[in-house]
Scaffold this active site. Structure first.
Site, PDB file in Angstrom:
ATOM      1  N   GLY A  91      -6.440 -12.505  -8.407  1.00  0.00           N
ATOM      2  CA  GLY A  91      -7.444 -11.543  -7.981  1.00  0.00           C
ATOM      3  C   GLY A  91      -7.202 -11.177  -6.532  1.00  0.00           C
ATOM      4  O   GLY A  91      -6.386 -11.789  -5.837  1.00  0.00           O
ATOM      5  N   GLY A  93      -7.314 -11.527  -3.117  1.00  0.00           N
ATOM      6  CA  GLY A  93      -7.693 -12.640  -2.255  1.00  0.00           C
ATOM      7  C   GLY A  93      -7.740 -12.304  -0.787  1.00  0.00           C
ATOM      8  O   GLY A  93      -8.356 -13.043  -0.008  1.00  0.00           O
ATOM      9  N   GLY A 127      -7.578 -14.961   3.947  1.00  0.00           N
ATOM     10  CA  GLY A 127      -7.832 -13.550   3.699  1.00  0.00           C
ATOM     11  C   GLY A 127      -7.294 -12.622   4.766  1.00  0.00           C
ATOM     12  O   GLY A 127      -7.676 -11.452   4.820  1.00  0.00           O
ATOM     13  N   ARG A 180      -3.585   0.768   2.587  1.00  0.00           N
ATOM     14  CA  ARG A 180      -2.528   1.463   1.839  1.00  0.00           C
ATOM     15  C   ARG A 180      -3.152   2.538   0.948  1.00  0.00           C
ATOM     16  O   ARG A 180      -4.290   2.409   0.486  1.00  0.00           O
ATOM     17  CB  ARG A 180      -1.703   0.486   1.002  1.00  0.00           C
ATOM     18  CG  ARG A 180      -2.417  -0.136  -0.148  1.00  0.00           C
ATOM     19  CD  ARG A 180      -1.451  -0.800  -1.131  1.00  0.00           C
ATOM     20  NE  ARG A 180      -0.830  -1.979  -0.599  1.00  0.00           N
ATOM     21  CZ  ARG A 180      -1.227  -3.229  -0.887  1.00  0.00           C
ATOM     22  NH1 ARG A 180      -2.272  -3.425  -1.682  1.00  0.00           N
ATOM     23  NH2 ARG A 180      -0.598  -4.266  -0.400  1.00  0.00           N
ATOM     24  N   ARG A 187      -3.173  -3.215 -12.397  1.00  0.00           N
ATOM     25  CA  ARG A 187      -1.896  -3.902 -12.564  1.00  0.00           C
ATOM     26  C   ARG A 187      -1.715  -4.366 -14.002  1.00  0.00           C
ATOM     27  O   ARG A 187      -2.678  -4.425 -14.775  1.00  0.00           O
ATOM     28  CB  ARG A 187      -1.858  -5.139 -11.640  1.00  0.00           C
ATOM     29  CG  ARG A 187      -2.284  -4.875 -10.209  1.00  0.00           C
ATOM     30  CD  ARG A 187      -2.995  -6.109  -9.617  1.00  0.00           C
ATOM     31  NE  ARG A 187      -3.671  -5.772  -8.377  1.00  0.00           N
ATOM     32  CZ  ARG A 187      -3.168  -6.004  -7.164  1.00  0.00           C
ATOM     33  NH1 ARG A 187      -2.002  -6.584  -7.035  1.00  0.00           N
ATOM     34  NH2 ARG A 187      -3.851  -5.668  -6.101  1.00  0.00           N
ATOM     35  N   ASP A 253       1.416  -9.385 -11.514  1.00  0.00           N
ATOM     36  CA  ASP A 253       0.275  -8.888 -10.742  1.00  0.00           C
ATOM     37  C   ASP A 253       0.718  -7.937  -9.634  1.00  0.00           C
ATOM     38  O   ASP A 253      -0.130  -7.329  -8.971  1.00  0.00           O
ATOM     39  CB  ASP A 253      -0.529 -10.048 -10.141  1.00  0.00           C
ATOM     40  CG  ASP A 253       0.316 -10.933  -9.241  1.00  0.00           C
ATOM     41  OD1 ASP A 253       1.298 -11.512  -9.743  1.00  0.00           O
ATOM     42  OD2 ASP A 253       0.012 -11.050  -8.038  1.00  0.00           O
TER      43      ASP A 253
END
Length: 453
Positions: A91, A93, A127, A180, A187, A253
């Site tokens: 997930g 993170g 993170g 981005r 995914r 992923d």
């Protein structure tokens, strides 16, 4: 202020999936937000280039919501195979999706982050993103865009004033948050999570969302989705090869369903055509080596088929998967002809030229960027003797797709090898001098202009 509403077209389609697909999160409260890079060329395509630097920093460093789009950030849920080992504890993170909008081609785009703080999926991580990691992602995305590889684009990099400790670079090191621009963060691993949880309704919902919003198809057919993903990922694999690029971590992923490359960690460009060249120091078996990338991407797409098998019969899925190789071959031929700067002739002749080029690159040890610079337009000089004779003779029969009148061709080839990456980072780390980075971005864009149609 967003002054061009005809260009700025906010969306919030992610909300259609429902809260089972993501978790609402809050961004980190950084000690400072110091703008280091803003990509106005990419920003113009989504209508945010008119923001002042202060507005930019509020939206892309403090994550003040953009008007009309998602009300808050969402960390996406997904699983994935990492180096062929299944991991159900993934997930977002250290990132989230915080806005969606249409670009100037009408495509649905996501604004996603890297280094924006902890989420429920951070596990033991902080993170955060190192400033060096952000600089490396700028260089990767700019170079891949210039070389015609479908890629995310680095929209923004903001230094955040924290001191991070990492095992793979000198610590403490500086921190940053990156934004981005991506044609979706859905995914293969997004589908794998739903299959793992036996959530057939969720799988069907995600199939429909992807087909309608990312492929503009009015369909809910899982086999049709797989067929489209096979085509897009075969193209991605081919263009990686023509670019001499090694992603480094082609886990499921890290493969999105639009066939657009993203998430750059230990990437490298191969200096020579060495199929065994790897980017990640931890890829001890060479699973994601340069020459194995098509195989790796195909394997990842197979995992999408496995997930979709819960909601459709296997026969159409197998038929779609079987097309990866037949689609990859013409794509890699086209990609290498594009980089050679020549127009296709016929499939057999084109394939022979590409195979001869790959053989000569592999056996000669000539630098990839050096060769494509010298050969662009089809006129390879006689200084390229054996094993290049076959290539030089074949090229003579091709029509150039573009001449060499651009100023780029009067200089030296633009490369992005690891030594230069380190050389660009050194003055930033030592003197806060960003001159080399900005000069390199300009040089890369000059390369892109010279290669473009």
């Amino acid at each position: 202020m967003l002054t061009r509403p005809q260009v700025y077209r906010p969306e919030a389609t992610l909300l259609d999936l429902g809260d089972g697909f993501f978790d609402p999160v809050a961004p980190a409260d950084f000690p400072e937000t110091r703008l280091r890079f803003r990509n106005d060329r990419a920003a113009a395509q989504i209508g945010v280039d008119t923001l002042t630097d202060d507005e930019w920093t509020r939206h892309f460093g403090r994550f003040e919501p953009l008007p009309g789009t998602l009300p808050q950030p969402f960390a996406l849920r997904y699983h994935g195979h990492q180096f062929r080992n299944y991991n159900p504890d993934l997930g977002d993170g250290r990132g989230f999706t915080f806005a969606q909008m249409r670009d100037d081609q009408g495509r649905l785009m996501d604004l996603g982050t890297k280094g924006s703080g902890q989420t429920p999926w951070s596990r033991a991580g902080d993170g955060r993103l190192t400033l060096k990691g952000g600089v490396r992602e700028i260089l990767a995305t700019e170079m891949l865009e210039a070389l015609n590889v479908p890629t995310s684009r680095t929209l923004s990099l903001i230094e955040t004033g924290e001191h991070l400790h990492r095992g793979d670079e000198p610590s403490p090191t500086r921190s940053a948050v990156l934004v981005r621009l991506n044609h979706s963060h859905v995914r293969i691993g997004s589908f794998q999570r739903l299959a793992y949880e036996r959530d057939e309704a969720g799988l069907r919902k995600l199939v429909g969302y992807t087909l309608r919003n990312l492929y503009d198809e009015d369909s809910d057919d899982p086999a049709r989705l797989l067929d489209l993903v096979v085509a897009r990922t075969a193209r991605l694999a081919a263009r990686y090869m023509a670019a001499g690029f090694v992603h480094g971590v082609l886990n499921s992923d890290n493969i999105n369903v639009t066939g657009e490359s993203f998430d750059y960690g230990p990437w490298r460009f191969a200096p020579t055509w060495d199929p065994a060249f790897t980017a990640a120091y931890f890829d001890h078996q060479g699973l994601y080596a340069f020459g194995r990338q098509p195989e790796a991407i195909h394997w990842d797409v197979m995992q999408l088929a496995v997930a979709l098998r819960q909601i459709v019969e296997s026969e159409p899925l197998v038929a779609a998967l079987d097309q990866f190789g037949p689609r990859y071959q013409p794509e890699v031929t086209q990609a290498i002809l594009w980089r050679l700067g020549v127009r296709p002739r016929d499939p057999d002749t084109d394939r022979d030229l590409v195979q001869a080029t790959e053989r000569a690159l592999r056996t000669s040890g000539v630098g990839i960027d050096r060769f494509f610079f010298d050969a662009f337009g089809g006129n390879l000089s006689e200084t390229y003797a054996e094993p290049w004779t076959e290539v030089r003779t074949a090229l003579a029969g091709y029509e150039p797709r573009k001449d060499r009148s651009h100023a780029y061709w009067s200089g030296e080839p633009c490369s992005m090898l690891i030594d230069e990456v380190e050389a660009i980072w050194a003055p930033i780390a030592e003197h806060d001098d960003w001159t080399l980075l900005h000069a390199k971005v300009a040089a890369i864009r000059n390369l892109g202009d010279a290669l473009a149609e």
